[in-house]
Design an enzyme around this catalytic site. Structure first.
Site, PDB file in Angstrom:
ATOM      1  N   SER A  94      40.683 -44.727 -54.038  1.00 54.05           N
ATOM      2  CA  SER A  94      39.818 -45.810 -53.878  1.00 54.05           C
ATOM      3  C   SER A  94      40.019 -47.226 -53.948  1.00 54.05           C
ATOM      4  O   SER A  94      39.560 -48.130 -53.230  1.00 54.05           O
ATOM      5  CB  SER A  94      38.363 -45.757 -54.699  1.00 54.05           C
ATOM      6  OG  SER A  94      37.791 -44.533 -54.675  1.00 54.05           O
TER       7      SER A  94
ATOM      8  N   HIS B 184      41.340 -42.870 -47.094  1.00 54.17           N
ATOM      9  CA  HIS B 184      40.271 -43.228 -47.783  1.00 54.17           C
ATOM     10  C   HIS B 184      38.894 -42.700 -47.012  1.00 54.17           C
ATOM     11  O   HIS B 184      38.396 -43.453 -46.534  1.00 54.17           O
ATOM     12  CB  HIS B 184      40.208 -44.654 -48.239  1.00 54.17           C
ATOM     13  CG  HIS B 184      39.183 -44.973 -49.325  1.00 54.17           C
ATOM     14  ND1 HIS B 184      38.460 -46.060 -49.369  1.00 54.17           N
ATOM     15  CD2 HIS B 184      38.651 -44.287 -50.121  1.00 54.17           C
ATOM     16  CE1 HIS B 184      37.258 -45.958 -50.158  1.00 54.17           C
ATOM     17  NE2 HIS B 184      37.527 -44.942 -50.848  1.00 54.17           N
TER      18      HIS B 184
ATOM     19  N   GLU C 133      38.757 -45.107 -43.826  1.00 51.06           N
ATOM     20  CA  GLU C 133      40.029 -46.271 -44.049  1.00 51.06           C
ATOM     21  C   GLU C 133      41.249 -45.798 -44.087  1.00 51.06           C
ATOM     22  O   GLU C 133      41.579 -45.011 -44.891  1.00 51.06           O
ATOM     23  CB  GLU C 133      39.587 -47.053 -45.323  1.00 51.06           C
ATOM     24  CG  GLU C 133      39.254 -48.557 -45.250  1.00 51.06           C
ATOM     25  CD  GLU C 133      38.716 -49.075 -46.497  1.00 51.06           C
ATOM     26  OE1 GLU C 133      38.428 -48.186 -47.724  1.00 51.06           O
ATOM     27  OE2 GLU C 133      38.685 -50.332 -46.466  1.00 51.06           O
TER      28      GLU C 133
ATOM     29  N   ASN D  63      36.008 -50.894 -50.672  1.00 50.64           N
ATOM     30  CA  ASN D  63      35.405 -51.232 -52.340  1.00 50.64           C
ATOM     31  C   ASN D  63      35.592 -52.509 -52.865  1.00 50.64           C
ATOM     32  O   ASN D  63      35.048 -52.947 -53.969  1.00 50.64           O
ATOM     33  CB  ASN D  63      36.388 -50.050 -53.103  1.00 50.64           C
ATOM     34  CG  ASN D  63      35.569 -48.943 -53.083  1.00 50.64           C
ATOM     35  OD1 ASN D  63      34.480 -48.651 -53.141  1.00 50.64           O
ATOM     36  ND2 ASN D  63      36.525 -47.775 -52.914  1.00 50.64           N
TER      37      ASN D  63
HETATM   38  N1  LIG Z   1      33.576 -40.210 -55.544  1.00 51.97           N
HETATM   39  C1  LIG Z   1      33.771 -40.872 -54.292  1.00 51.97           C
HETATM   40  O1  LIG Z   1      32.696 -41.620 -53.773  1.00 51.97           O
HETATM   41  C2  LIG Z   1      35.032 -41.335 -53.770  1.00 51.97           C
HETATM   42  C3  LIG Z   1      34.796 -41.920 -52.485  1.00 51.97           C
HETATM   43  C4  LIG Z   1      36.308 -42.166 -51.910  1.00 51.97           C
HETATM   44  C5  LIG Z   1      37.439 -41.903 -52.583  1.00 51.97           C
HETATM   45  N2  LIG Z   1      37.305 -41.375 -53.908  1.00 51.97           N
HETATM   46  C6  LIG Z   1      38.454 -41.240 -54.516  1.00 51.97           C
HETATM   47  O2  LIG Z   1      38.796 -39.792 -54.674  1.00 51.97           O
HETATM   48  C7  LIG Z   1      39.496 -39.299 -55.634  1.00 51.97           C
HETATM   49  C8  LIG Z   1      38.632 -38.227 -56.370  1.00 51.97           C
HETATM   50  O3  LIG Z   1      37.484 -38.500 -56.557  1.00 51.97           O
HETATM   51  P1  LIG Z   1      36.269 -37.455 -56.765  1.00 51.97           P
HETATM   52  O4  LIG Z   1      35.179 -38.378 -56.945  1.00 51.97           O
HETATM   53  O5  LIG Z   1      36.292 -36.377 -56.213  1.00 51.97           O
HETATM   54  O6  LIG Z   1      36.333 -37.155 -58.377  1.00 51.97           O
HETATM   55  P2  LIG Z   1      36.110 -35.836 -59.349  1.00 51.97           P
HETATM   56  O7  LIG Z   1      36.169 -36.226 -60.615  1.00 51.97           O
HETATM   57  O8  LIG Z   1      34.982 -35.206 -58.632  1.00 51.97           O
HETATM   58  O9  LIG Z   1      37.295 -34.860 -58.980  1.00 51.97           O
HETATM   59  C9  LIG Z   1      38.666 -35.233 -59.399  1.00 51.97           C
HETATM   60  C10 LIG Z   1      39.283 -33.856 -59.473  1.00 51.97           C
HETATM   61  O10 LIG Z   1      40.861 -34.005 -59.687  1.00 51.97           O
HETATM   62  C11 LIG Z   1      41.197 -32.995 -60.607  1.00 51.97           C
HETATM   63  N3  LIG Z   1      42.668 -33.296 -61.062  1.00 51.97           N
HETATM   64  C12 LIG Z   1      42.637 -34.183 -62.184  1.00 51.97           C
HETATM   65  N4  LIG Z   1      44.193 -34.137 -62.434  1.00 51.97           N
HETATM   66  C13 LIG Z   1      44.816 -33.435 -61.594  1.00 51.97           C
HETATM   67  C14 LIG Z   1      45.969 -32.856 -61.464  1.00 51.97           C
HETATM   68  N5  LIG Z   1      46.911 -33.161 -62.405  1.00 51.97           N
HETATM   69  N6  LIG Z   1      46.215 -31.736 -60.574  1.00 51.97           N
HETATM   70  C15 LIG Z   1      45.297 -31.531 -59.822  1.00 51.97           C
HETATM   71  N7  LIG Z   1      44.119 -31.871 -59.832  1.00 51.97           N
HETATM   72  C16 LIG Z   1      43.664 -32.888 -60.839  1.00 51.97           C
HETATM   73  C17 LIG Z   1      40.036 -32.635 -61.746  1.00 51.97           C
HETATM   74  O11 LIG Z   1      40.179 -31.645 -62.290  1.00 51.97           O
HETATM   75  C18 LIG Z   1      38.934 -32.788 -60.523  1.00 51.97           C
HETATM   76  O12 LIG Z   1      38.476 -31.635 -60.147  1.00 51.97           O
HETATM   77  C19 LIG Z   1      39.594 -40.391 -56.563  1.00 51.97           C
HETATM   78  O13 LIG Z   1      40.962 -41.004 -56.287  1.00 51.97           O
HETATM   79  C20 LIG Z   1      38.519 -41.452 -56.157  1.00 51.97           C
HETATM   80  O14 LIG Z   1      38.950 -42.670 -56.346  1.00 51.97           O
HETATM   81  C21 LIG Z   1      36.049 -41.036 -54.389  1.00 51.97           C
END
Ligand SMILES: NC(=O)c1ccc[n+]([C@@H]2O[C@H](COP(=O)([O-])OP(=O)(O)OC[C@H]3O[C@@H](n4cnc5c(N)ncnc54)[C@H](O)[C@@H]3O)[C@@H](O)[C@H]2O)c1
Length: 285
Positions: free
Chosen positions: A119, A140, A152, A190
């Site tokens: 993000s 993104h 993005e 963001n």
């Molecule tokens: N939530 C949103 O609205 C959103 C929107 C766009 C981008 N993002 C980005 O997407 C990414 C994930 O966000 P999310 O909301 O899905 O988070 P989330 O907490 O739902 O999921 C993250 C996952 O990563 C896994 N993980 C952690 N360490 C790991 C490793 N070493 N190997 C494999 N898996 C691992 C965790 O077990 C978890 O299942 C982040 O970078 C976030 O900034 C999130």
């Protein structure tokens, strides 16, 4: 570049959504997480997402089975050796992403593209952690991935034109509308969205309004589909805090300081919808 199998690293809210959209558009998917339980949950979420499309008669039950059969889940990154394009969607923490990209660089065939769904973290820095910086790009997606059109696409300083073009084209093949952004903290979405959410949390902390009033005012007053506090809960408060930290450190302006109430919620484990509690309380999925 002919991509047939997409790797997705991280099977949380975003990773499972990205995997679902890839399966729906004819790609095979390798979905990875450190936790078997998360992988099982992701399979369930993807299955339910596809069931909705069957009910709406957008796909047949047979299509669904075909899509699901294209999904491999694994806790081993070694599985990515069969992928030409990997999207990383693990927890938003810089040191974690740098170490994951070092691992991906070892495993994914040379010439393969390594994309990150971060993000806010610098694509240039993530690219520099690999031996193939020209093949690293920001991709993104927005949450929830199956519903939101925007991707993005962020070019780091080293990202090659080919990598950028393949990523734009893949985004379209996934049914999305890619829009380019420069590699500055928070990119475009963001950099603008998160300070608004952070300000809403300050308004809550200072007693300017209750969560439902702050959200109602922004929904009706600014014509936003969701209020900022409900949106923060949907995104995940840990992710919101990390993005604010990156904005503050990367842009060096105190206007990006994370609200102390946001920190407190993260310390308490009230991470939003995915944890069952954030600014609102949710029934566990
Ligand atoms: N939530 C949103 O609205 C959103 C929107 C766009 C981008 N993002 C980005 O997407 C990414 C994930 O966000 P999310 O909301 O899905 O988070 P989330 O907490 O739902 O999921 C993250 C996952 O990563 C896994 N993980 C952690 N360490 C790991 C490793 N070493 N190997 C494999 N898996 C691992 C965790 O077990 C978890 O299942 C982040 O970078 C976030 O900034 C999130």
């Amino acid at each position: 570049m002919n991509i047939s199998k997409i790797g997705v690293l991280g099977a949380g809210q975003m990773g499972s959504g990205i995997a679902q959209v890839a399966l729906m558009n004819g790609y095979k998917v390798v979905l990875n997480d450190i936790s078997e339980a998360v992988l099982d949950q992701a399979r369930g979420v993807i299955g339910k997402g596809l069931d909705i499309l069957v009910r709406k008669e957008k796909i047949t039950a047979q299509d669904k089975e075909g899509m699901i059969s294209g999904l491999t889940t694994s806790t081993s990154v070694g599985q990515f050796s069969s992928c030409d394009f990997v999207v990383e969607a693990a927890t938003e923490r810089e040191e974690l992403k740098l170490s994951l990209f070092r691992k991906l660089d070892e495993v994914v065939p040379s010439g393969g593209i390594l994309a990150t769904n971060t993000s806010s973290i610098s694509i240039t820095k993530i690219a520099a952690a690999t031996g193939r910086p020209g093949n690293v790009v920001g991709m993104h997606f927005m949450n929830p991935v199956p519903l939101m059109k925007l991707v993005e696409v962020i070019r780091g300083l080293q990202t090659s034109q080919d990598t950028f073009d393949v990523t734009m084209s893949l985004s379209r093949k996934l049914g999305k509308e890619p829009v380019p952004s420069g590699d500055f903290p928070g990119f475009i979405a963001n950099r603008i969205l998160m300070p608004m959410i952070n300000e809403a949390i300050y308004a809550l902390m200072e007693g300017v309004g209750r969560p439902e009033d702050i959200d109602a005012i922004m929904k009706m007053g600014a014509n936003h589909p969701m209020g900022p506090l409900a949106l923060a809960d949907l995104i995940g408060l840990d992710t919101c805090l990390e993005v604010m930290n990156v904005l503050q450190q990367g842009l060096g302006d105190s206007k990006y300081r994370p609200c102390p109430l946001l920190r407190k919620h993260v310390e308490a484990g009230y991470l939003g919808k995915k944890a069952g509690r954030g600014f609102y309380v949710y029934e566990k999925a």
